[in-house]
Design a protein around this motif. Structure first.
Motif, PDB file in Angstrom:
ATOM      1  N   UNK A  42       0.784  -1.233   0.000  1.00  0.00           N
ATOM      2  CA  UNK A  42       0.000   0.000   0.000  1.00  0.00           C
ATOM      3  C   UNK A  42       0.813   1.278   0.000  1.00  0.00           C
ATOM      4  N   UNK A  43       2.122   1.167   0.158  1.00  0.00           N
ATOM      5  CA  UNK A  43       2.949   2.373   0.237  1.00  0.00           C
ATOM      6  C   UNK A  43       3.139   3.009  -1.132  1.00  0.00           C
ATOM      7  N   UNK A  44       3.048   4.317  -1.161  1.00  0.00           N
ATOM      8  CA  UNK A  44       3.378   5.119  -2.338  1.00  0.00           C
ATOM      9  C   UNK A  44       4.210   6.301  -1.863  1.00  0.00           C
ATOM     10  N   UNK A  45       4.811   7.008  -2.797  1.00  0.00           N
ATOM     11  CA  UNK A  45       5.628   8.176  -2.444  1.00  0.00           C
ATOM     12  C   UNK A  45       6.714   7.815  -1.429  1.00  0.00           C
TER      13      UNK A  45
ATOM     14  N   UNK B  85      -0.132   6.261   1.857  1.00  0.00           N
ATOM     15  CA  UNK B  85      -0.722   4.944   1.655  1.00  0.00           C
ATOM     16  C   UNK B  85      -1.881   5.065   0.674  1.00  0.00           C
ATOM     17  N   UNK B  86      -2.094   4.006  -0.089  1.00  0.00           N
ATOM     18  CA  UNK B  86      -3.196   3.952  -1.037  1.00  0.00           C
ATOM     19  C   UNK B  86      -3.904   2.621  -0.849  1.00  0.00           C
TER      20      UNK B  86
ATOM     21  N   UNK C 157      -0.894  -4.721  -4.271  1.00  0.00           N
ATOM     22  CA  UNK C 157       0.267  -5.343  -3.635  1.00  0.00           C
ATOM     23  C   UNK C 157      -0.103  -6.660  -2.963  1.00  0.00           C
ATOM     24  N   UNK C 158      -1.296  -6.742  -2.405  1.00  0.00           N
ATOM     25  CA  UNK C 158      -1.750  -7.993  -1.804  1.00  0.00           C
ATOM     26  C   UNK C 158      -1.845  -9.097  -2.863  1.00  0.00           C
TER      27      UNK C 158
END
Length: 145
Positions: free
Chosen positions: A19-22, A27-28, A35-36
């Motif tokens: 879920x990580x971005x930037x 989180x997205x 990602x899951x």
């Protein structure tokens, strides 16, 4: 590939960063769902496969034989083992038209479905208490820093 090497090292037990971005600064939910799905594929990949007389199906291969007219779909062995292959829940392997007819489901739709239907499980009260103590200890340690 970035998930595969750490997952192999941890035998699939620790996959980080869903879920990580930037660079982890945000989180997205949609990225988490994507990602899951990738994590499920990685886990399935490192699970390995049973290789034995049953899974090799040498008798079936001999019976069907080689060539463009060969068809394994009608074989009992194929029907008995059709679910062995990992099937994605999010990624759709169909062509565009089939995907459209099936409702054009996206990561956004999956997030909406999860938010509407998921019932979170309560933590064990002892674990919740222990976590609260850890957080309180960290709060006290870093208060004023």
């Amino acid at each position: 590939m970035t998930l595969l090497l750490p997952a192999l090292e941890a035998k699939g037990n620790r996959i980080y960063g869903f879920g990580m971005v930037e660079s982890g600064m945000a989180m997205s939910l949609e990225q988490f769902v994507i990602d899951n799905e990738i994590g499920r594929a990685v886990r399935k990949s490192i699970e390995g496969m049973d290789v034995n007389e049953e899974t090799i199906a040498l008798d079936t291969i001999k019976n069907v034989g080689p060539g463009p007219e060969s068809d394994f779909l009608g074989e009992q062995h194929t029907r008995d083992h059709i679910d062995v292959q990992w099937q994605p829940e999010l990624f759709d392997r169909n062509n565009w038209e089939t995907w459209e007819r099936a409702g054009k489901k996206t990561a956004f739709d999956k997030v909406d479905e999860i938010l509407e239907t998921h019932e979170p499980k309560r933590l064990d009260p002892d674990i919740e208490k222990e976590l609260r103590e850890i957080v309180d200890e960290a709060d006290n340690k870093y208060k004023g820093h």
